[in-house]
Design a protein around this motif. Sequence first.
Motif, short mmCIF file in Angstrom:
data_model
loop_
_atom_site.label_atom_id
_atom_site.label_comp_id
_atom_site.label_asym_id
_atom_site.label_seq_id
_atom_site.Cartn_x
_atom_site.Cartn_y
_atom_site.Cartn_z
N THR A 158 -33.40 -13.72 -69.44
CA THR A 158 -34.19 -14.95 -69.27
C THR A 158 -33.69 -15.74 -68.05
O THR A 158 -34.48 -16.42 -67.38
CB THR A 158 -34.08 -15.83 -70.54
OG1 THR A 158 -34.46 -15.04 -71.65
CG2 THR A 158 -34.99 -17.04 -70.47
N PRO A 161 -35.16 -14.77 -63.83
CA PRO A 161 -36.20 -15.44 -63.02
C PRO A 161 -35.80 -16.84 -62.56
O PRO A 161 -36.24 -17.29 -61.50
CB PRO A 161 -37.43 -15.49 -63.94
CG PRO A 161 -36.96 -15.11 -65.30
CD PRO A 161 -35.67 -14.39 -65.16
N ILE A 162 -34.94 -17.50 -63.32
CA ILE A 162 -34.45 -18.84 -62.90
C ILE A 162 -33.61 -18.68 -61.64
O ILE A 162 -33.79 -19.40 -60.65
CB ILE A 162 -33.64 -19.50 -64.04
CG1 ILE A 162 -34.50 -19.66 -65.29
CG2 ILE A 162 -33.08 -20.86 -63.59
CD1 ILE A 162 -33.74 -20.14 -66.52
N THR A 165 -35.76 -17.76 -58.66
CA THR A 165 -36.49 -18.94 -58.16
C THR A 165 -35.55 -19.84 -57.34
O THR A 165 -35.94 -20.35 -56.29
CB THR A 165 -37.08 -19.75 -59.35
OG1 THR A 165 -37.92 -18.88 -60.09
CG2 THR A 165 -37.88 -20.94 -58.88
N HIS A 166 -34.32 -19.99 -57.82
CA HIS A 166 -33.33 -20.78 -57.07
C HIS A 166 -33.08 -20.18 -55.69
O HIS A 166 -32.96 -20.91 -54.70
CB HIS A 166 -31.99 -20.83 -57.83
CG HIS A 166 -32.05 -21.66 -59.07
ND1 HIS A 166 -30.99 -21.74 -59.95
CD2 HIS A 166 -33.02 -22.45 -59.59
CE1 HIS A 166 -31.31 -22.55 -60.95
NE2 HIS A 166 -32.55 -22.98 -60.76
#
Lengths: 179, 119
Positions: A158, A161-162, A165-166
């Motif tokens: 999970t 993707p964070i 994106t960062h």
Amino acid sequence: MKTKFITKTLAILVIALFSSVCGFAQDTPQLTDPEIAKVAVVANQIDVDYAKLAIDRSKNPDVREFANTMIADHSAIIKQAVALVTKLGVVPQDNAMSKSLLQQADETTKKLKAAKGKAFDKAYIDNEVAYHKAVIGAVKTVLIPQSQNAELKALLETAMPILETHLHHAEMAQSKILK
Amino acid sequence: MNTVRNHSVSLAIFVVGLACVFLVLTGFNNTDVNPNTPTKHVVTIYQMKFNPENISVKKGDIVEWVNKDFVPHDVTEINKKWTSKPLNEGDTFSKVVTKSFKYFCSIHLVMKGSVTVKD
């Protein structure tokens, strides 16, 4: 003559490939779930600390905005990780990888603290790009494959993707700062 | 005896009459969907994406964004004419759509979406 050359070349290639695979296997740390949990918490906390330094030092709105996002998101990941280890009754354990991360962070923080103004902004964002690339690589190739607990593995998946994106966000800020 | 029967017949007529009035007032069929009733469209925010990223709606429809990530997001018009408050996990934000617009998450600038009003 030509066949002999091809055979020799192939042999060299096979030996080189074998050596690199063995070398990779030796270099890749083998981590238990409590050690993976520690690496995850340390890696996120390091980025929160870099961001706090950026909020303290930078006047650039893009840099400050990015840093605020890093604090919010990495703190949220830490919160999830802590909730999971508490639920599982696991105590995160120090290990070579978490210690290495902390040592590198210490050196990077010294360099960042020495920079001022635009030089700081550039150094911070450049480091964010490099740091996220390194963390994404470690999560993908070490932490996720070696996680034994399904919930720990799911949390790391999970987080991917964070982190990605960062990285895109940091690259956007980097190109803006270079203009 | 006759009085009781007359009362019963009167009551039955009254009830049937009341039911008829009710049916007339409600148009006999209250399950029909009014074509002017706005439709609600849900955009889920999950794994750092608006899903679906691009949607088509009718003028007057409602779009509801639901954050299913554990990191906060928001919904901000592309030119920052309006924005939702930061949405934590489980929070929602709704908007009645009067015209097409593009939007993004001002917390994660790479997250983008659009709402198009179709005729």
